[in-house]
Design an enzyme around this catalytic site. Structure first.
Site, PDB file in Angstrom:
ATOM      1  N   CYS A  23       0.826  -1.218   0.000  1.00 30.67           N
ATOM      2  CA  CYS A  23       0.000   0.000   0.000  1.00 30.67           C
ATOM      3  C   CYS A  23       0.857   1.264   0.000  1.00 30.67           C
ATOM      4  CB  CYS A  23      -0.921  -0.025   1.224  1.00 30.67           C
ATOM      5  SG  CYS A  23      -1.742   1.546   1.529  1.00 30.67           S
ATOM      6  N   CYS A  42       0.337   3.212   3.634  1.00 26.10           N
ATOM      7  CA  CYS A  42       0.694   2.679   4.948  1.00 26.10           C
ATOM      8  C   CYS A  42       2.002   3.311   5.462  1.00 26.10           C
ATOM      9  CB  CYS A  42       0.835   1.156   4.880  1.00 26.10           C
ATOM     10  SG  CYS A  42      -0.747   0.284   5.056  1.00 26.10           S
ATOM     11  N   HIS A  46      -4.506   0.294   8.060  1.00 27.07           N
ATOM     12  CA  HIS A  46      -4.976   0.039   6.693  1.00 27.07           C
ATOM     13  C   HIS A  46      -6.422  -0.458   6.640  1.00 27.07           C
ATOM     14  CE1 HIS A  46      -4.246  -0.878   2.410  1.00 27.07           C
ATOM     15  NE2 HIS A  46      -4.884  -2.013   2.590  1.00 27.07           N
ATOM     16  N   ASN A  75     -13.418  10.125  -1.160  1.00 24.05           N
ATOM     17  CA  ASN A  75     -14.073   9.102  -1.975  1.00 24.05           C
ATOM     18  C   ASN A  75     -13.925   7.795  -1.232  1.00 24.05           C
ATOM     19  OD1 ASN A  75     -14.698  10.701  -4.213  1.00 24.05           O
ATOM     20  ND2 ASN A  75     -12.672  10.397  -5.118  1.00 24.05           N
ATOM     21  N   SER A  80      -9.123   4.356  -5.428  1.00 22.28           N
ATOM     22  CA  SER A  80      -8.187   3.381  -5.955  1.00 22.28           C
ATOM     23  C   SER A  80      -7.335   2.735  -4.870  1.00 22.28           C
ATOM     24  CB  SER A  80      -7.310   4.020  -7.037  1.00 22.28           C
ATOM     25  OG  SER A  80      -6.832   5.275  -6.615  1.00 22.28           O
ATOM     26  N   HIS A 116      -6.946   2.016   1.803  1.00 24.84           N
ATOM     27  CA  HIS A 116      -6.413   2.664   3.012  1.00 24.84           C
ATOM     28  C   HIS A 116      -7.234   3.925   3.281  1.00 24.84           C
ATOM     29  CE1 HIS A 116      -2.898   3.130   5.819  1.00 24.84           C
ATOM     30  NE2 HIS A 116      -3.569   4.252   5.995  1.00 24.84           N
ATOM     31  N   HIS A 133      -8.459   7.314   3.555  1.00 23.88           N
ATOM     32  CA  HIS A 133      -7.846   8.599   3.216  1.00 23.88           C
ATOM     33  C   HIS A 133      -8.843   9.523   2.537  1.00 23.88           C
ATOM     34  CE1 HIS A 133      -7.699   6.646  -0.738  1.00 23.88           C
ATOM     35  NE2 HIS A 133      -7.432   7.816  -1.278  1.00 23.88           N
ATOM     36  N   GLN A 182      -8.903  13.634   0.362  1.00 29.28           N
ATOM     37  CA  GLN A 182      -8.078  14.472  -0.477  1.00 29.28           C
ATOM     38  C   GLN A 182      -8.407  15.942  -0.263  1.00 29.28           C
ATOM     39  OE1 GLN A 182      -7.362  13.293  -4.596  1.00 29.28           O
ATOM     40  NE2 GLN A 182      -8.604  11.457  -4.323  1.00 29.28           N
TER      41      GLN A 182
END
Ligand SMILES: O=P(O)(O)O[C@H]1O[C@H](CO)[C@@H](O)[C@H](O)[C@H]1O
Ligand SMILES: O=P(O)(O)O[C@H]1O[C@H](CO)[C@@H](O)[C@H](O)[C@H]1O
Lengths: 339, 339
Positions: free
Chosen positions: A51, A54, A114, A154, A162, A165, A167, A169
């Site tokens: 990943c 990570c 993760h 997202n 995509s 993990h 996250h 933006q």
């Protein structure tokens, strides 16, 4: 026969954007023979050596992530917007109008773990995410060429995410993008006309009606807006208008974190699946002006409609004409409230 | 360093809708680890006994399809819009505004052959489809309560199409939906200001530049608009402005059918797959007024980006802020032209 929201098709007006949504309540009964989504299985491993997000792993660009413990922010290795471009304006007649756009795209890892998503993090951990948003908004707003900061998340493969993990933006840029610009225009006219913030006026009206409220805590309310387009669309907004996250106290941020957690836990419980969505904050531009007309609010656009595998397609009529929904906002709010 | 469309991120203005698209040409290089679409295998059987749209089969509602030979039109058994509703207006303060919406939803089978799609039909067969559109538009426009007729096609599972039998839809209704309304506003101001039809003025400008033209025949041009948002978005428009399909001669309809076929054949060849899209016609409302400002044009919004299995997700930033694309309109046009 009397017209009723629960039975007859109608259009509802969205005063924040000036657009309409087509509601077809009788349509929930149609059979579905189309595409089924894969059920998104939860991640099992807390650390994945492959990943890019990570702790301590090497990213595509060659950089090594620190061994972070809470959140971790870095500039996207494949950002859609970059700082280092020459400026240019292009205007050739009425039809060929363009201009260069500088910006910064960042990625925010929500947790080193993760396998966790927002609804699985603790209140303290989600509070860290909200504090990171504030820090980033403040920092980006100091840059001269940044006039708008879009914070978003997202979640889920079906939303084009995509990497599982946890996250979000941030895309920060010169221009105010279309969607917040429409809201800015409505908020400004409303403020001029009524001397009042539109978001808080709306929240007060919704709190009085109560039928679309999903949850509330000290400072924030979670609701399905009257004009929601996505089946389980929701909004989180403060009871007392706040123009941007820069102005939020720790206490208010903790309230927002709680609302964010509660809503996403309800989402996960709805179809007993890690519930996909795009979510984000609409708030005042960072153009160094005061924005008393702006009311920060968070929006959630989740695609699932009937089950973990049947989503709403915003295609055809929706792309060409008008967003359209089957079940009413009131029904969705009731379902989410009761979970 | 000079600003260039091919290398630097920029925003392009869409004068038809008044919105912007964010272009990030440098971004095509990012790796993709996200969702892959299923490859849509072509239908093999020309007749499927389980299909609601095949000739002589019984539909969900119990009606039996005729043994049709060309096209076949019927009222959708689960239409989002229906005629038989009471009218109602609801206006409660600034935030709760709605009105009933009457309409008619129809389904058009393009061919009795279950296995064929538009690019696989003959010129004569596609011409029949276009003639059917004209007939339906004319008939629906006679109804007093119908002011706008949206003709469209959803092709492919990934576009929410729930039945592979070649078909399109028509949703006709009281109000002019948001997307065509935005265009109407732009076309009207342009016409007032310049005494000229905006669509034909735009086409002339594009024909002079030629770099975004994919194909042309006697009456129609296929191009990627300067402000395209989807990776392989395209537009088909007549060289001489026509306000609606009602005004088209047989010769013009044959030209449109040819352009429609050629574009969709190119699409199928692009990634060697039955290419999914939503497409449809924007044209004058059927409100009994003359619309010299309107220029009929057909739009195509296909989701595939890099291959048969990797699509563009219009999520997150795109839903919350602004449509965004990676490759430029010029590049897409070049690729489609050369196929
Ligand atoms: O009518 P269909 O093909 O069953 O349904 C499809 O097209 C409709 C019109 O674009 C959309 O509202 C639906 O979400 C989509 O699944
Ligand atoms: O940046 P990511 O997660 O790779 O990509 C995802 O989010 C972006 C911002 O919403 C979109 O432009 C992409 O289409 C989507 O796949």
């Amino acid at each position: 026969m009397k017209f009723s929201f629960e039975e007859h098709s109608h259009r509802r007006f969205n005063p924040f954007t000036g657009s309409f949504v087509q509601v077809s309540p009788h349509r929930s009964k149609r059979p579905w023979q189309g595409q089924q989504e894969r059920v998104i299985k939860s991640e099992q491993v807390t650390y994945d050596p492959e990943c890019f997000l990570c702790p301590s792993n090497t990213r595509v660009g060659g950089e090594v992530n620190p061994d972070y413990k809470n959140t971790f922010v870095f500039t996207n290795d494949f950002g859609a917007l970059t700082q280092d471009i020459p400026s240019g304006e292009y205007e050739d007649g009425d039809f060929f109008i363009a201009k260069s756009e500088r910006g910064i795209c960042k990625v925010i890892c929500f947790s080193p773990d993760h396998s966790k998503t927002i609804p699985q993090l603790s209140q303290e951990e989600v509070f860290e995410v909200v504090k990171t948003w504030q820090r980033e908004y403040l920092e980006l707003s100091k840059l001269d060429f940044i006039n708008y900061v879009q914070i978003f998340e997202n979640k889920g493969e079906v939303m084009g995410c995509s990497n599982p993990h946890p996250h979000g933006q941030i895309w920060a840029q010169e221009s105010i993008p279309d969607e917040p610009l429409k809201k800015q225009q409505s908020f400004s006219s409303y403020f001029l006309k009524n001397g009042e913030n539109m978001v808080s006026a709306y929240l007060n009206a919704e709190l009085k009606k109560s039928e679309r409220i999903i949850y509330q805590n000290e400072h924030f309310v979670v609701l399905v807006p009257f004009w929601a387009a996505w089946p389980f669309e929701a909004m989180i907004a403060p009871k007392k208008a706040i123009s941007s996250i820069a102005k939020m106290s720790d206490e208010e941020m903790a309230s927002l974190a709680d609302a964010y957690r509660v809503l996403t836990i309800k989402y996960d419980n709805l179809f007993e699946v890690s519930f996909p969505y795009s979510a984000g904050i609409h708030q005042a531009p960072t153009d160094e002006q005061d924005h008393p007309e702006w009311g920060l609010h968070m929006v959630f656009y989740p695609p699932l409609l009937r089950s973990a595998t049947v989503k709403k397609f915003m295609v055809g009529y929706e792309m060409l004409a008008n967003p359209q929904r089957d079940l009413t906002a009131e029904k969705s709010a009731g379902i989410l409230r009761d979970l």
